[in-house]
Scaffold this active site. Sequence first.
Site, short mmCIF file in Angstrom:
data_model
loop_
_atom_site.label_atom_id
_atom_site.label_comp_id
_atom_site.label_asym_id
_atom_site.label_seq_id
_atom_site.Cartn_x
_atom_site.Cartn_y
_atom_site.Cartn_z
N ARG A 208 34.95 37.88 46.95
CA ARG A 208 34.84 39.39 47.51
C ARG A 208 33.49 39.81 47.53
O ARG A 208 32.65 39.72 46.60
CB ARG A 208 35.76 40.33 46.45
CG ARG A 208 35.84 41.58 47.05
CD ARG A 208 36.89 42.39 46.18
NE ARG A 208 37.18 43.44 46.83
CZ ARG A 208 37.99 44.47 46.37
NH1 ARG A 208 38.22 44.43 44.98
NH2 ARG A 208 38.45 45.47 46.89
N VAL B 135 43.92 31.12 39.38
CA VAL B 135 43.54 30.92 38.13
C VAL B 135 44.78 30.93 36.91
O VAL B 135 44.40 30.27 35.88
CB VAL B 135 42.45 31.73 37.56
CG1 VAL B 135 41.12 31.35 38.33
CG2 VAL B 135 42.70 33.20 37.59
N SER C 96 34.67 42.91 28.64
CA SER C 96 34.53 44.20 29.36
C SER C 96 34.15 45.14 28.17
O SER C 96 34.82 44.98 27.06
CB SER C 96 35.79 44.73 29.93
OG SER C 96 35.67 46.14 30.09
N TYR D 50 44.31 46.14 30.12
CA TYR D 50 43.01 45.67 30.44
C TYR D 50 42.19 45.52 29.43
O TYR D 50 41.45 44.41 28.93
CB TYR D 50 42.28 46.54 31.41
CG TYR D 50 40.91 45.85 32.18
CD1 TYR D 50 41.15 44.64 33.15
CD2 TYR D 50 39.79 46.62 31.91
CE1 TYR D 50 39.83 44.28 33.45
CE2 TYR D 50 38.59 45.97 32.20
CZ TYR D 50 38.57 44.86 33.34
OH TYR D 50 37.56 44.08 33.58
N THR E 183 30.92 48.14 41.98
CA THR E 183 31.60 47.16 42.83
C THR E 183 32.75 47.72 43.68
O THR E 183 33.17 48.81 43.34
CB THR E 183 31.97 45.86 42.12
OG1 THR E 183 33.05 46.15 41.21
CG2 THR E 183 30.90 45.27 41.40
#
Length: 278
Positions: A18, A81, A164, A180, A215
């Site tokens: 990306r 993955v 993160s 997450y 991003t």
Amino acid sequence: MGSKELTGKVALVTGAARRGGIGRTTALLLADLGADIACLDVARPPEHAPEHGVGSPGELAELVAEIEAKGRRAIAVTADVTNGAQVNEAVDRTVVELGSLDLCCAMAGGVGYGNGIAPLLSLDEPSWDWVIDVNLKGTWLTAAAAGRAMVAAGRGGRIVTIASSAALVGTNGNTGMGVYAAAKAGVITLTQNLAAELGPHGINVNAVSPGMIGTQASAPVREQFERSGRTDAVIGSIPLRRFGEAEEIASIVAFLCGDGASYITGDAINATGGKVLG
């Protein structure tokens, strides 16, 4: 780092396609430093969330061309993955086509509205499974396959994972990011255990824990901050008073791949502009 410190090294970078993403930016920086790159990306959105932003086959091919234009070798690897057979094949291809595997940068991951960002009590099961699989299982499969290849070669190596800041602060400032956060907390623990297992083989394993990075992947979250009038408050909670850039994360990954990080392993480096300390 020296201008060509990684000359003679081969890197596998996942989540590479990306434009503007951390994976792609990392692949280009490692190539600038002399490494040859196996560029891996799934290059398609998940079936349960077709609107989720991911890299495309065209972007993956474009990345390979950019690296080759720098005078480095590169191959495009389309793989998921979360699929062990595909990951193993990707590592095998890297070794066969580029000659070795010295650096593994497990950058693939993600979360999104309609694909994991939701209160845990209302989160749908497919989104839970995808976020855990792509962020945690995918990191394990990638790092384990790379680690086996490095052990077999007997030359040591470097593995870098992406965690993160959400793993460290839970839902504080990350409402709806519970799955997450759980996945990325797992990445940190996984990284520490891989470092302990692979250290005797001369393989360093470290994580980078970014905060909010500017991003495409984070754009929906930043847009939500704008719509809710929270942008100033969010930026105000960051001591450096800004969001990070993909280049800043890539530079930390490159450092961990280089000679200067030879005695660092099992660490998770915070890159949050000071929002998470320690």
